[in-house]
Structures are given as structure tokens and as C-alpha cells.
Design an enzyme around this catalytic site. Structure first.
Site, mmCIF file in Angstrom:
data_model
loop_
_atom_site.group_PDB
_atom_site.id
_atom_site.type_symbol
_atom_site.label_atom_id
_atom_site.label_comp_id
_atom_site.label_asym_id
_atom_site.label_seq_id
_atom_site.Cartn_x
_atom_site.Cartn_y
_atom_site.Cartn_z
ATOM 1 N N SER A 242 7.446 4.034 -1.018
ATOM 2 C CA SER A 242 6.529 4.525 0.023
ATOM 3 C C SER A 242 7.313 5.155 1.166
ATOM 4 O O SER A 242 6.816 6.024 1.870
ATOM 5 C CB SER A 242 5.683 3.375 0.567
ATOM 6 O OG SER A 242 5.077 2.672 -0.495
ATOM 7 N N GLU B 4 3.580 5.701 -8.263
ATOM 8 C CA GLU B 4 3.658 5.320 -9.691
ATOM 9 C C GLU B 4 4.378 3.989 -9.911
ATOM 10 O O GLU B 4 4.151 3.337 -10.924
ATOM 11 C CB GLU B 4 4.335 6.418 -10.520
ATOM 12 C CG GLU B 4 3.459 7.619 -10.790
ATOM 13 C CD GLU B 4 3.610 8.676 -9.715
ATOM 14 O OE1 GLU B 4 4.073 8.332 -8.591
ATOM 15 O OE2 GLU B 4 3.266 9.836 -9.974
ATOM 16 N N ASP C 130 12.907 -4.088 -5.897
ATOM 17 C CA ASP C 130 13.232 -5.097 -4.883
ATOM 18 C C ASP C 130 13.764 -6.336 -5.606
ATOM 19 O O ASP C 130 13.111 -7.388 -5.631
ATOM 20 C CB ASP C 130 11.981 -5.418 -4.061
ATOM 21 C CG ASP C 130 11.443 -4.182 -3.368
ATOM 22 O OD1 ASP C 130 12.026 -3.774 -2.362
ATOM 23 O OD2 ASP C 130 10.463 -3.590 -3.863
ATOM 24 N N HIS D 167 4.006 1.241 -8.093
ATOM 25 C CA HIS D 167 2.935 0.235 -8.006
ATOM 26 C C HIS D 167 2.033 0.301 -9.247
ATOM 27 O O HIS D 167 1.620 -0.716 -9.792
ATOM 28 C CB HIS D 167 2.069 0.478 -6.775
ATOM 29 C CG HIS D 167 2.810 0.440 -5.464
ATOM 30 N ND1 HIS D 167 3.017 1.546 -4.683
ATOM 31 C CD2 HIS D 167 3.387 -0.597 -4.810
ATOM 32 C CE1 HIS D 167 3.674 1.209 -3.595
ATOM 33 N NE2 HIS D 167 3.923 -0.084 -3.650
ATOM 34 N N GLY E 129 0.798 -1.225 0.000
ATOM 35 C CA GLY E 129 0.000 0.000 0.000
ATOM 36 C C GLY E 129 0.827 1.269 0.000
ATOM 37 O O GLY E 129 2.020 1.245 -0.272
ATOM 38 N N TYR E 130 0.144 2.385 0.326
ATOM 39 C CA TYR E 130 0.718 3.725 0.196
ATOM 40 C C TYR E 130 1.245 3.878 -1.233
ATOM 41 O O TYR E 130 2.418 4.133 -1.478
ATOM 42 C CB TYR E 130 1.807 3.993 1.247
ATOM 43 C CG TYR E 130 1.808 5.433 1.676
ATOM 44 C CD1 TYR E 130 0.775 5.940 2.460
ATOM 45 C CD2 TYR E 130 2.808 6.306 1.268
ATOM 46 C CE1 TYR E 130 0.737 7.277 2.818
ATOM 47 C CE2 TYR E 130 2.782 7.638 1.623
ATOM 48 C CZ TYR E 130 1.744 8.116 2.400
ATOM 49 O OH TYR E 130 1.708 9.438 2.758
ATOM 50 N N LEU E 131 0.315 3.692 -2.143
ATOM 51 C CA LEU E 131 0.643 3.473 -3.550
ATOM 52 C C LEU E 131 1.295 4.684 -4.215
ATOM 53 O O LEU E 131 0.999 5.828 -3.876
ATOM 54 C CB LEU E 131 -0.632 3.088 -4.319
ATOM 55 C CG LEU E 131 -1.353 1.846 -3.789
ATOM 56 C CD1 LEU E 131 -2.651 1.615 -4.558
ATOM 57 C CD2 LEU E 131 -0.463 0.614 -3.864
ATOM 58 N N LYS F 296 11.135 5.507 -6.800
ATOM 59 C CA LYS F 296 9.929 5.783 -6.014
ATOM 60 C C LYS F 296 9.774 4.725 -4.936
ATOM 61 O O LYS F 296 10.030 3.547 -5.175
ATOM 62 C CB LYS F 296 8.702 5.762 -6.918
ATOM 63 C CG LYS F 296 8.777 6.832 -7.982
ATOM 64 C CD LYS F 296 7.429 7.400 -8.297
ATOM 65 C CE LYS F 296 7.602 8.466 -9.365
ATOM 66 N NZ LYS F 296 6.696 9.593 -9.188
ATOM 67 N N MET G 190 11.498 -4.558 -10.000
ATOM 68 C CA MET G 190 12.929 -4.812 -9.842
ATOM 69 C C MET G 190 13.556 -3.870 -8.818
ATOM 70 O O MET G 190 14.721 -4.014 -8.479
ATOM 71 C CB MET G 190 13.646 -4.697 -11.195
ATOM 72 C CG MET G 190 13.474 -5.912 -12.076
ATOM 73 S SD MET G 190 14.111 -7.435 -11.304
ATOM 74 C CE MET G 190 15.887 -7.173 -11.453
HETATM 75 P P1 AMP Z 1 5.797 -2.526 -1.684
HETATM 76 O O1 AMP Z 1 4.438 -1.936 -1.510
HETATM 77 O O2 AMP Z 1 6.899 -1.579 -1.372
HETATM 78 O O3 AMP Z 1 5.935 -3.873 -1.022
HETATM 79 O O4 AMP Z 1 5.940 -2.815 -3.232
HETATM 80 C C1 AMP Z 1 5.000 -3.587 -3.928
HETATM 81 C C2 AMP Z 1 5.550 -3.921 -5.283
HETATM 82 O O5 AMP Z 1 5.799 -2.708 -5.995
HETATM 83 C C3 AMP Z 1 6.875 -4.679 -5.223
HETATM 84 O O6 AMP Z 1 6.906 -5.652 -6.248
HETATM 85 C C4 AMP Z 1 7.887 -3.595 -5.467
HETATM 86 O O7 AMP Z 1 9.089 -4.062 -6.021
HETATM 87 C C5 AMP Z 1 7.137 -2.723 -6.450
HETATM 88 N N1 AMP Z 1 7.717 -1.379 -6.452
HETATM 89 C C6 AMP Z 1 7.924 -0.574 -5.386
HETATM 90 N N2 AMP Z 1 8.534 0.565 -5.772
HETATM 91 C C7 AMP Z 1 8.718 0.466 -7.110
HETATM 92 C C8 AMP Z 1 9.309 1.301 -8.092
HETATM 93 N N3 AMP Z 1 9.838 2.489 -7.781
HETATM 94 N N4 AMP Z 1 9.330 0.875 -9.372
HETATM 95 C C9 AMP Z 1 8.805 -0.336 -9.711
HETATM 96 N N5 AMP Z 1 8.249 -1.172 -8.831
HETATM 97 C C10 AMP Z 1 8.207 -0.784 -7.540
#
Ligand code: AMP
Length: 287
Positions: free
Chosen positions: A186, A35, A150, A37, A31-33, A184, A148
Site C-alpha cells: 500500500s 493483489e 511481513d 491482499h 486496507g488500501y487493498l 506489492k 510473508m
Molecule cells: P497490510 O494491509 O499491509 O497490513 O497487509 C495485510 C496483510 O497482507 C499482511 O498479512 C501482509 O503481509 C499481506 N501482504 C501485504 N503485501 C503483500 C504482498 N505483496 N504479498 C503477499 N501478502 C502481502
């Protein structure tokens, strides 16, 4: 867009979609979406009939001293963004719904975790693998989209899917960045204004590394020194700078094939990670 909070209902909905012959693209998030996501949703929409996004801050993947309690949360905002992006179902379970009692079985990740974030966050990827395994059983996706950003997570999840023959295709997606290069995240909201300015040094260091590799440098030690020289200019503490094979995440003596260059810097209230691929997969992954 439907919002579903129970596992039973989510599984029922997924089974109905499958019965109707629809393919399911899944975007797991905390969450805390932003661009980043949204780019995953866009990719999922292109290739699937239905897009399911989960928003779940998974306590299992946070260490005792980490930021589980103060991880940013804003469901109303997430709801708006997800709807706008074309998500069909937002799966938003409570912690007690996902973990009503202590787990009888917990996954342990054996490979690809003795370095990078796995080294500095012991148990983190066990928690990630466990929740992703659980989510896959609930959402029943054909394809699942991971950023990518992560990269180690992608490597671990690919290992999980291979090991257990999970019938889901993992789609790695490129890192989405701010205009000045900051990946980007959260957690970027926790940077102070001066840290925010310094934070561009992460992507600058990786760009510089990619460039010298492209120009022929093959010594990982020199690349690490170059990247460190950038990161030392920040007020943060360098957690790691590594040049590794991908997705095995093994050290390399020379850069002869695709490698990942990955960094982590701890700032006052946010730990930032970033990475880039050099050589072969630069094209394959689109970064
Ligand atoms: P998170 O909410 O941080 O667990 O991220 C959820 C998904 O979004 C994961 O697969 C992350 O790798 C992906 N994600 C987070 N930030 C980015 C970003 N800046 N660019 C591309 N994918 C992202």
C-alpha cells in the site's frame, strides 16, 4: 458482502457461522487493498466456508513519528475489491470501537523483535500482537492468512498463537510482486517516479543472494555485502540487511539451514521492506 463496523455484530455473525457448522478464514489488513491482499483472500476461499476480512489501520502499531495519519485509506475502493474477491464479511471498525478506553492489558512481544523492523520500530510488534489477539476474539477464525511480505509479523504471530494456545491456524502466504519484482505494498504509492525505478533493486538483490546461496555460498557476511552492493545504488537509506534463522530470527554463523534474507530501505516518503527465504523453506513457502 456484508460490511460490519461494530464488535458486537461481528462476534454475533461469527458465532452464527460457527453454529451453522461453517469454517471461517480470516484476512486481517490495513486496507488500501492490492493483489497481495487479494491472494490471501483467494487462499482463504479455497479452504474455508466463509471469508472475513478486516480493514483497520491500527494506531497501536505506529510510532509517534510514523505515518498513521497519512497511511492511505479508501474504503469505497476496498469495498469493491473485497466484494470482487469473494469476501463474505468486511469488518471495518472505527478506532473508537476497537479502543474505546485505554487498554488494561497490553501484550509485550519478548522474542523475535530485537532485529529487523522490531529494532527500528520499537513497540510496533506489541501493537500488532495486541490488535491481532483482539481481532481473533472478535472474528473467531479457524485459519488466519498472513503474507510473508511481513515475515517478522508472521514469526511474531506464530509465537503468540503457540504461547497462548489460540485455536487458530496461521497460514503464511507467498509475496506477490509487480512484474518488475517490487513487492506489492500500500505504501508504494509514496515512491517518486525515480524511486519507483530504483525500488526494483530490492528484489534484484534478494534474487542475487538466493542464487549465490543455491550455488553453494554459506557465509552470511558475504551475502549481506552482496545485497548491500545493490541497495547502495538506490537514493534511499539502508535500514537493515540481515541473514537470520526463521522463524526464530537469530543471526547465523553459516547458512546450513533455512534462513531469511531481509532488507528495509527508507526512501523519501516510503520505507520499503522485502525478504526471501533461502534453502529449505524456499519450497515449503512457495517463494
Ligand atoms: P497490510 O494491509 O499491509 O497490513 O497487509 C495485510 C496483510 O497482507 C499482511 O498479512 C501482509 O503481509 C499481506 N501482504 C501485504 N503485501 C503483500 C504482498 N505483496 N504479498 C503477499 N501478502 C502481502
Amino acid at each position: 458482502m456484508r460490511i460490519i463496523t461494530t464488535i458486537k455484530e461481528m462476534q454475533h455473525e461469527a458465532k452464527t457461522m460457527i453454529r451453522e457448522g461453517k469454517t471461517i478464514g480470516f484476512v486481517p489488513t490495513m486496507g488500501y487493498l492490492h493483489e497481495g491482499h487479494m491472494s490471501l483472500v483467494q487462499k482463504a476461499r479455497e479452504k474455508n466456508d466463509c471469508v472475513i476480512m478486516s480493514v483497520f489501520v491500527n494506531p497501536l502499531q505506529f510510532g509517534p513519528d510514523e505515518d498513521f495519519d497519512r497511511y492511505p485509506r479508501d474504503l469505497k475502493r476496498d469495498e469493491l475489491l473485497a466484494r470482487k474477491a469473494g469476501v463474505d464479511v468486511l469488518f471495518y471498525p472505527h478506532v473508537d470501537e476497537m479502543y474505546p478506553k485505554e487498554l488494561t492489558t497490553m501484550l509485550t512481544v519478548n522474542k523475535r523483535v530485537d532485529t529487523l523492523c522490531g529494532e527500528s520500530r520499537p513497540g510496533h510488534f506489541d501493537g500488532v500482537a495486541t490488535v491481532v489477539m483482539k481481532l481473533f476474539q472478535i472474528v473467531l477464525p479457524d485459519k488466519a492468512y498472513f503474507g510473508m511480505k511481513d515475515a517478522q509479523q508472521v514469526a511474531v504471530i506464530k509465537g503468540l498463537v503457540d504461547d497462548y494456545n489460540l485455536p487458530v491456524e496461521i497460514i503464511p502466504c507467498p509475496i506477490i510482486r509487480e512484474e518488475d519484482g517490487l513487492a506489492k505494498s500500500s505504501r508504494n504509492v509514496y515512491l517518486t517516479p525515480s524511486e519507483r525505478e530504483e525500488s526494483t533493486l530490492l528484489s534484484q538483490s534478494l534474487n542475487a543472494a538466493r542464487k549465490v546461496i543455491r550455488d553453494g555460498e554459506r557465509d552470511p557476511g558475504l551475502i549481506i555485502e552482496l545485497v548491500q552492493s545493490y541497495l547502495k545504488q538506490t537514493s534511499g537509506t539502508i535500514d537493515y540487511v540481515e541473514v537470520l534463522s526463521y522463524p526464530e530470527l537469530q543471526p547465523v554463523n553459516r547458512i546450513n539451514e533455512e534462513v531469511i534474507i531481509a532488507v528495509a530501505v527508507q526512501f523519501s516518503a516510503a520505507r520499503l521492506i522485502d525478504n526471501t527465504m533461502a534453502l529449505r523453506s524456499e519450497k515449503a513457502i512457495g517463494v
